[in-house]
Scaffold this active site. Structure first.
Site, short mmCIF file in Angstrom:
data_model
loop_
_atom_site.label_atom_id
_atom_site.label_comp_id
_atom_site.label_asym_id
_atom_site.label_seq_id
_atom_site.Cartn_x
_atom_site.Cartn_y
_atom_site.Cartn_z
N HIS A 151 0.84 -1.21 0.00
CA HIS A 151 0.00 0.00 0.00
C HIS A 151 0.88 1.26 0.00
O HIS A 151 0.74 2.13 -0.87
CB HIS A 151 -0.92 -0.02 1.23
CG HIS A 151 -1.78 1.19 1.37
ND1 HIS A 151 -3.11 1.20 1.01
CD2 HIS A 151 -1.52 2.46 1.81
CE1 HIS A 151 -3.62 2.41 1.23
NE2 HIS A 151 -2.68 3.19 1.72
N GLU A 152 1.77 1.33 0.97
CA GLU A 152 2.65 2.51 1.04
C GLU A 152 3.54 2.57 -0.20
O GLU A 152 3.84 3.65 -0.71
CB GLU A 152 3.50 2.49 2.31
CG GLU A 152 2.69 2.56 3.62
CD GLU A 152 1.70 3.72 3.70
OE1 GLU A 152 1.96 4.77 3.10
OE2 GLU A 152 0.64 3.54 4.35
N HIS A 205 1.76 4.38 -2.88
CA HIS A 205 1.90 5.83 -2.69
C HIS A 205 3.30 6.26 -3.15
O HIS A 205 3.46 7.29 -3.81
CB HIS A 205 1.77 6.19 -1.21
CG HIS A 205 0.36 6.19 -0.68
ND1 HIS A 205 -0.63 6.97 -1.21
CD2 HIS A 205 -0.21 5.52 0.37
CE1 HIS A 205 -1.77 6.78 -0.51
NE2 HIS A 205 -1.54 5.90 0.43
N GLU A 224 -4.65 7.73 -3.03
CA GLU A 224 -5.16 6.50 -2.44
C GLU A 224 -5.50 5.48 -3.53
O GLU A 224 -5.42 4.28 -3.30
CB GLU A 224 -6.39 6.85 -1.58
CG GLU A 224 -6.71 5.87 -0.49
CD GLU A 224 -5.63 5.68 0.57
OE1 GLU A 224 -4.72 6.53 0.68
OE2 GLU A 224 -5.68 4.64 1.25
ZN ZN Z 1 -2.97 5.28 1.89
#
Ligand code: ZN
Length: 505
Positions: free
Chosen positions: A265-266, A269, A295
């Site tokens: 997830h990170e 980003h 996101e």
């Molecule tokens: Zn996030």
């Protein structure tokens, strides 16, 4: 004398540099800083924030931007420079709109609300937090009035995070989502296929998880020569510039999904930040466009890719190698199902991706209604529980596990929708990629999602703030933002796991 546009870019670069210094202070505080330094670090951060604010609102900057907006100057600019000037004017106007005293007042009230929120959680008593929440709702309304809106004051708040998105559009997108997900969840509950987290909840030593997190980042294309992975209590990503983008993760030795998916997830980003234009650092063409789009990148990699059969199949031998005592004799099928177990739960942050958006919709509806004056803060616990029952079929045993669970309401409202908007954009983007690269999932199964990253770089990352978020999505996918692809995706993945015939249309 340098021309005006060069001068503007130079000034914006200075703002970017100061912003990066703030970011480094923050990153250090959350990863490396000795706890006793927090007082001084607070002062340092506040000094730097002051400098940032002064630079961003200086008369000199305003005059420069306004002079560039004059016909004689503006008409000479190329298209890119026009966008840089337009966005600079938007930012400047916005920064000037908010009175400095109000910013300070809100910050003060918010930090007091934070203390009260922690105390309320300790005592499991909403009344401790209630007057602070009322105060913060008051500030949200005030800020909405200052920014201005056409239909709902909530529009002004959402716009802070997702420019151009309206409450009306959110109602429509979230309505569609709710109508599809609630019955689907019922079908999962009634399915004869039963899954659980038992397998992923065994003891998974930290060292092995750390190794897998690093491998996962490498596999998705995160560039370690322009970033690094560290540990922190709350995982986050911060980009000081496209060539220094750092991600963090958190490892729970009794739950192997958290660090793996959290890192991806990170990493998502991080890939976005690493994909921003180096040449435009500081100006709008080198900045991420919105929280929702940010996101969408993290969730695309975490969910569409990270939880997929192809990606997990590629990684499964690595999991088995790291944790033979847990997985040696476990079939991939069982591992995959445990990894993607769905169950309504009380806490948003631990929710699976089928139920996650219902947690967000609940919060969104409460925020919208309180800002529009339709409900009262005093009724929050009751409304929360009613909605939990209606959407997820469960009732929190306490306010601690209900209305007091998120830190967000110690600040201004309007943030929550970006999480679900991110999910919706991610599925819409991914659907389009698969149309254009039909064998992408085979490539992912070989551990090579580079074509996907190339596509995102081209369609999303490189544009910075050139377009408003919903226009960016429309340009990338050929369609206005819609919940349809997210609903299809949930149907496909979880319909297969739980053997549910296609039901959501
Ligand atoms: Zn996030």
């Amino acid at each position: 004398m340098a021309n005006k546009i060069t001068e503007l870019k130079q000034k914006l670069l200075e703002c970017g540099n100061i912003g990066a210094i703030s970011g480094i202070l923050e990153w250090d505080m959350q990863t490396m800083m000795p706890a006793k330094s927090s007082h001084f670090r607070g002062m340092q951060s506040s000094t730097v924030s002051g400098i940032t604010h002064n630079l961003a609102t200086s008369k000199e900057l305003g005059d420069l931007i306004n002079s560039l907006k004059e016909d004689s100057e503006y008409s000479k600019l190329n298209e890119d420079d026009k966008i840089i000037v337009d966005r600079a004017l938007e930012d400047y106007t916005k920064a000037k709109k908010m009175p400095v005293e109000l910013v300070k007042e809100v910050a003060q009230a918010s930090s007091e609300a934070h203390v009260a929120w922690e105390e309320a959680r300790k005592r499991d008593d909403f009344d401790v937090f209630k007057p602070h929440l009322e105060k913060m709702v008051g500030y949200s309304k005030k800020v909405a009035d200052i920014y201005g809106y056409e239909k709902s004051p909530y529009d002004a708040l959402v716009n802070e995070f997702e420019k151009g998105l309206t409450t009306e559009e959110l109602d429509s997108i979230f309505g569609e989502l709710k109508d599809a997900i609630i019955p689907f969840l019922d079908a999962i509950k009634n399915s004869s296929v039963k899954t659980s987290h038992d397998l992923v909840n065994k003891f998974y030593p930290e060292a092995g998880q750390w190794e897998l997190c690093n491998e996962a980042l490498n596999t998705i294309g995160y560039d370690f020569t322009r970033g690094r992975l560290d540990k922190s209590t709350h995982p986050f990503t911060t980009g000081f510039n496209p060539n220094d983008v750092r991600v963090t993760t958190r490892i729970d030795e009794n739950y192997v999904c958290e660090s793996f998916l959290g890192t991806i997830h990170e990493g998502g980003h991080g890939l976005y930040e690493q994909g921003l234009s180096v040449d435009n650092f500081g100006n709008a063409l080198g900045q991420s466009v919105s929280l929702g789009v940010h996101e969408s990148q993290s969730r695309l990699w975490e969910n569409l890719v990270g939880r997929s059969k192809q990606f997990l199949k590629f990684f499964y031998p690595k999991f088995q190698k790291q944790f033979p005592e847990n997985l040696k004799s476990v079939s991939f099928e069982d591992f995959y199902k445990s990894f993607n177990h769905v169950e309504p739960s009380l806490i948003r942050v631990g929710a699976d991706e089928v139920t996650y958006n219902l947690h967000i919709i609940l919060r969104y509806e409460m925020e919208r209604d309180v800002i529009e004056g339709k409900i009262k803060v005093a009724d929050f616990p009751e409304i929360w529980n009613e909605k939990m029952k209606k959407y997820l079929g469960i009732t929190p045993p306490s306010v601690l596990k209900g209305v007091l669970q998120d830190v967000h309401w110690t600040g201004l409202m309007g943030y929550f929708p970006s999480y679900s908007i991110g999910n919706i954009y991610s599925a819409q983007l991914y659907h389009k990629v698969l149309e254009e690269i039909p064998d992408l999932e085979d490539q992912i199964g070989q551990g090579d999602p580079s074509k996907l990253l190339d596509w995102l770089r081209e369609k999303v990352h490189k544009h910075g703030r050139r377009y408003d978020p919903k226009i960016l999505i429309e340009k990338a996918t050929g369609e206005k933002p819609t919940a349809r692809y997210f609903i299809d995706y949930i149907n496909d993945r979880y319909g297969e796991i739980y053997e549910i015939a296609r039901m959501m249309m």
